[in-house]
Design a protein around this motif. Structure first.
Motif, PDB file in Angstrom:
ATOM      1  N   VAL A  14       2.619   6.136  -0.409  1.00 26.67           N
ATOM      2  CA  VAL A  14       2.273   5.879  -1.888  1.00 26.67           C
ATOM      3  C   VAL A  14       1.757   4.475  -1.687  1.00 26.67           C
ATOM      4  CG1 VAL A  14       3.120   5.445  -4.123  1.00 26.67           C
ATOM      5  CG2 VAL A  14       4.069   7.596  -2.862  1.00 26.67           C
ATOM      6  N   ALA A  15       2.398   3.595  -1.197  1.00 30.85           N
ATOM      7  CA  ALA A  15       1.895   1.877  -1.031  1.00 30.85           C
ATOM      8  C   ALA A  15       0.458   1.835  -0.756  1.00 30.85           C
ATOM      9  CB  ALA A  15       2.806   1.284  -0.268  1.00 30.85           C
ATOM     10  N   TRP A  16       0.148   2.628   0.371  1.00 30.25           N
ATOM     11  CA  TRP A  16      -1.150   2.454   1.104  1.00 30.25           C
ATOM     12  C   TRP A  16      -2.199   3.399   0.038  1.00 30.25           C
ATOM     13  CZ3 TRP A  16      -4.038   6.332   2.855  1.00 30.25           C
ATOM     14  CH2 TRP A  16      -3.573   7.285   3.618  1.00 30.25           C
ATOM     15  N   ALA A  17      -1.877   4.394  -0.472  1.00 29.35           N
ATOM     16  CA  ALA A  17      -2.804   5.054  -1.236  1.00 29.35           C
ATOM     17  C   ALA A  17      -3.081   3.993  -2.369  1.00 29.35           C
ATOM     18  CB  ALA A  17      -2.117   6.274  -1.664  1.00 29.35           C
ATOM     19  N   ILE A  18      -2.089   3.645  -3.063  1.00 35.56           N
ATOM     20  CA  ILE A  18      -2.317   2.600  -4.253  1.00 35.56           C
ATOM     21  C   ILE A  18      -3.243   1.593  -3.887  1.00 35.56           C
ATOM     22  CG2 ILE A  18      -1.196   1.393  -6.089  1.00 35.56           C
ATOM     23  CD1 ILE A  18      -1.307   4.411  -6.949  1.00 35.56           C
ATOM     24  N   GLY A  19      -2.630   1.083  -2.552  1.00 36.60           N
ATOM     25  CA  GLY A  19      -3.200  -0.152  -2.207  1.00 36.60           C
ATOM     26  C   GLY A  19      -4.653  -0.073  -2.138  1.00 36.60           C
ATOM     27  N   LEU A  20      -5.236   0.951  -1.612  1.00 36.55           N
ATOM     28  CA  LEU A  20      -6.566   1.340  -1.452  1.00 36.55           C
ATOM     29  C   LEU A  20      -7.435   0.992  -2.563  1.00 36.55           C
ATOM     30  CD1 LEU A  20      -6.787   4.514   0.543  1.00 36.55           C
ATOM     31  CD2 LEU A  20      -7.622   2.392   1.436  1.00 36.55           C
ATOM     32  N   LYS A  21      -6.778   1.272  -3.908  1.00 34.24           N
ATOM     33  CA  LYS A  21      -7.668   1.028  -5.077  1.00 34.24           C
ATOM     34  C   LYS A  21      -7.704  -0.544  -5.312  1.00 34.24           C
ATOM     35  CE  LYS A  21      -8.866   2.314  -9.100  1.00 34.24           C
ATOM     36  NZ  LYS A  21     -10.171   3.051  -9.441  1.00 34.24           N
ATOM     37  N   TYR A  22      -6.534  -1.157  -4.829  1.00 36.69           N
ATOM     38  CA  TYR A  22      -6.556  -2.686  -5.092  1.00 36.69           C
ATOM     39  C   TYR A  22      -7.326  -3.468  -3.985  1.00 36.69           C
ATOM     40  CZ  TYR A  22      -3.339  -2.233  -8.781  1.00 36.69           C
ATOM     41  OH  TYR A  22      -2.570  -1.562 -10.122  1.00 36.69           O
ATOM     42  N   THR A  23      -7.654  -2.795  -3.083  1.00 35.50           N
ATOM     43  CA  THR A  23      -8.553  -3.518  -1.732  1.00 35.50           C
ATOM     44  C   THR A  23     -10.054  -3.721  -2.559  1.00 35.50           C
ATOM     45  OG1 THR A  23      -9.507  -1.394  -0.752  1.00 35.50           O
ATOM     46  CG2 THR A  23      -7.187  -2.410   0.017  1.00 35.50           C
ATOM     47  N   ASP A  24     -10.449  -3.079  -3.361  1.00 34.60           N
ATOM     48  CA  ASP A  24     -11.900  -3.106  -3.885  1.00 34.60           C
ATOM     49  C   ASP A  24     -12.611  -2.746  -2.833  1.00 34.60           C
ATOM     50  OD1 ASP A  24     -13.454  -3.338  -6.078  1.00 34.60           O
ATOM     51  OD2 ASP A  24     -13.959  -5.362  -5.819  1.00 34.60           O
ATOM     52  N   GLY A  25     -12.563  -1.683  -2.295  1.00 37.07           N
ATOM     53  CA  GLY A  25     -13.415  -1.459  -1.297  1.00 37.07           C
ATOM     54  C   GLY A  25     -13.418  -2.287   0.062  1.00 37.07           C
ATOM     55  N   PHE A  26     -12.438  -2.636   0.497  1.00 37.57           N
ATOM     56  CA  PHE A  26     -12.050  -3.661   1.483  1.00 37.57           C
ATOM     57  C   PHE A  26     -12.787  -4.811   1.642  1.00 37.57           C
ATOM     58  CE2 PHE A  26     -11.397   0.680   3.252  1.00 37.57           C
ATOM     59  CZ  PHE A  26      -9.947   0.559   3.337  1.00 37.57           C
ATOM     60  N   THR A  27     -12.875  -5.307   0.048  1.00 37.35           N
ATOM     61  CA  THR A  27     -13.483  -6.761  -0.039  1.00 37.35           C
ATOM     62  C   THR A  27     -12.321  -7.741  -0.292  1.00 37.35           C
ATOM     63  OG1 THR A  27     -13.814  -6.213  -2.403  1.00 37.35           O
ATOM     64  CG2 THR A  27     -15.644  -5.560  -0.896  1.00 37.35           C
ATOM     65  N   ARG A  28     -11.006  -7.256  -0.604  1.00 41.50           N
ATOM     66  CA  ARG A  28     -10.086  -8.372  -0.981  1.00 41.50           C
ATOM     67  C   ARG A  28      -9.127  -8.227   0.243  1.00 41.50           C
ATOM     68  NH1 ARG A  28      -7.677  -6.647  -6.326  1.00 41.50           N
ATOM     69  NH2 ARG A  28      -6.707  -8.614  -6.206  1.00 41.50           N
ATOM     70  N   PRO A  29      -9.189  -9.560   0.996  1.00 41.43           N
ATOM     71  CA  PRO A  29      -8.464  -9.589   2.252  1.00 41.43           C
ATOM     72  C   PRO A  29      -6.986  -9.316   2.111  1.00 41.43           C
ATOM     73  CG  PRO A  29     -10.100 -11.602   2.020  1.00 41.43           C
ATOM     74  CD  PRO A  29     -10.034 -10.605   0.764  1.00 41.43           C
ATOM     75  N   TRP A  30      -5.994 -10.058   1.128  1.00 43.08           N
ATOM     76  CA  TRP A  30      -4.936  -9.853   1.202  1.00 43.08           C
ATOM     77  C   TRP A  30      -4.615  -8.310   0.845  1.00 43.08           C
ATOM     78  CZ3 TRP A  30      -2.205 -12.723   3.597  1.00 43.08           C
ATOM     79  CH2 TRP A  30      -2.467 -14.261   4.085  1.00 43.08           C
ATOM     80  N   ALA A  31      -5.291  -7.728  -0.164  1.00 44.78           N
ATOM     81  CA  ALA A  31      -5.058  -6.487  -0.526  1.00 44.78           C
ATOM     82  C   ALA A  31      -5.247  -5.500   0.672  1.00 44.78           C
ATOM     83  CB  ALA A  31      -5.967  -5.871  -1.660  1.00 44.78           C
ATOM     84  N   THR A  32      -6.171  -5.760   1.253  1.00 38.66           N
ATOM     85  CA  THR A  32      -6.692  -4.938   2.428  1.00 38.66           C
ATOM     86  C   THR A  32      -5.593  -5.058   3.700  1.00 38.66           C
ATOM     87  OG1 THR A  32      -9.084  -5.125   2.050  1.00 38.66           O
ATOM     88  CG2 THR A  32      -8.173  -4.644   4.398  1.00 38.66           C
ATOM     89  N   ALA A  33      -5.053  -6.281   3.953  1.00 35.04           N
ATOM     90  CA  ALA A  33      -3.983  -6.558   5.112  1.00 35.04           C
ATOM     91  C   ALA A  33      -2.790  -5.780   4.489  1.00 35.04           C
ATOM     92  CB  ALA A  33      -3.698  -7.929   5.131  1.00 35.04           C
ATOM     93  N   GLY A  34      -2.286  -5.791   3.284  1.00 29.73           N
ATOM     94  CA  GLY A  34      -1.181  -5.228   2.837  1.00 29.73           C
ATOM     95  C   GLY A  34      -1.320  -3.447   2.990  1.00 29.73           C
ATOM     96  N   THR A  35      -2.398  -3.130   2.725  1.00 26.70           N
ATOM     97  CA  THR A  35      -2.641  -1.577   2.725  1.00 26.70           C
ATOM     98  C   THR A  35      -2.785  -1.128   4.035  1.00 26.70           C
ATOM     99  OG1 THR A  35      -4.091  -1.978   0.634  1.00 26.70           O
ATOM    100  CG2 THR A  35      -4.385   0.169   2.280  1.00 26.70           C
ATOM    101  N   VAL A  36      -3.277  -1.871   5.027  1.00 27.40           N
ATOM    102  CA  VAL A  36      -3.297  -1.565   6.478  1.00 27.40           C
ATOM    103  C   VAL A  36      -1.827  -1.713   6.963  1.00 27.40           C
ATOM    104  CG1 VAL A  36      -4.065  -2.128   8.708  1.00 27.40           C
ATOM    105  CG2 VAL A  36      -5.716  -2.128   6.895  1.00 27.40           C
ATOM    106  N   LEU A  37      -1.228  -2.583   6.698  1.00 32.91           N
ATOM    107  CA  LEU A  37       0.358  -2.773   7.037  1.00 32.91           C
ATOM    108  C   LEU A  37       1.006  -1.516   6.539  1.00 32.91           C
ATOM    109  CD1 LEU A  37       2.471  -4.342   8.344  1.00 32.91           C
ATOM    110  CD2 LEU A  37       2.906  -5.450   6.387  1.00 32.91           C
ATOM    111  N   ALA A  38       0.844  -1.119   5.452  1.00 29.83           N
ATOM    112  CA  ALA A  38       1.760   0.117   4.760  1.00 29.83           C
ATOM    113  C   ALA A  38       1.053   1.334   5.634  1.00 29.83           C
ATOM    114  CB  ALA A  38       1.365   0.000   3.356  1.00 29.83           C
TER     115      ALA A  38
END
Length: 106
Positions: A14-38
């Motif tokens: 759930v965290a990474w699926a929602i996190g994908l939305k917050y990465t903004d197409g993998f343009t936001r580094p912290w959101a991307t890192a959190g999503t990949v970690l999840a």
């Protein structure tokens, strides 16, 4: 214990699926890192759970928890529609997950 691990793996899904939305197409580094970690944690825990649970059951539960949680958070966090058809569909997924749990001896 495998069921608890599987549930936690689903929550990380759930965290990474929602996190994908917050990465903004993998343009936001912290959101991307959190999503990949999840993602990594989710897959790792799924693998641990599959040591003792049947693969079909474990995978279906993992995906189902992820789907239900993502729909719920999509409604709560992202303002997605919460119409009757969506909620009934989510309830049917939950019923299927409960059925799989009851039908699995592990």
């Amino acid at each position: 214990m495998a069921w608890v691990i599987l549930l936690v793996a689903g929550l990380f899904e759930v965290a990474w699926a929602i996190g994908l939305k917050y990465t903004d197409g993998f343009t936001r580094p912290w959101a991307t890192a959190g999503t990949v970690l999840a993602m990594v944690v989710s897959f790792w825990l799924l693998g641990i759970a599959m040591k003792t649970l049947p693969v079909g059951t474990a995978y279906a539960i993992w995906v189902g928890v992820g789907a239900v949680g993502t729909v719920i958070l999509g409604i709560v966090l992202l303002g997605e529609p919460a119409n009757a058809a969506r909620l009934i569909s989510v309830a049917l997924i939950v019923a299927g997950l409960v059925g799989l749990k009851l039908a699995t001896p592990a």
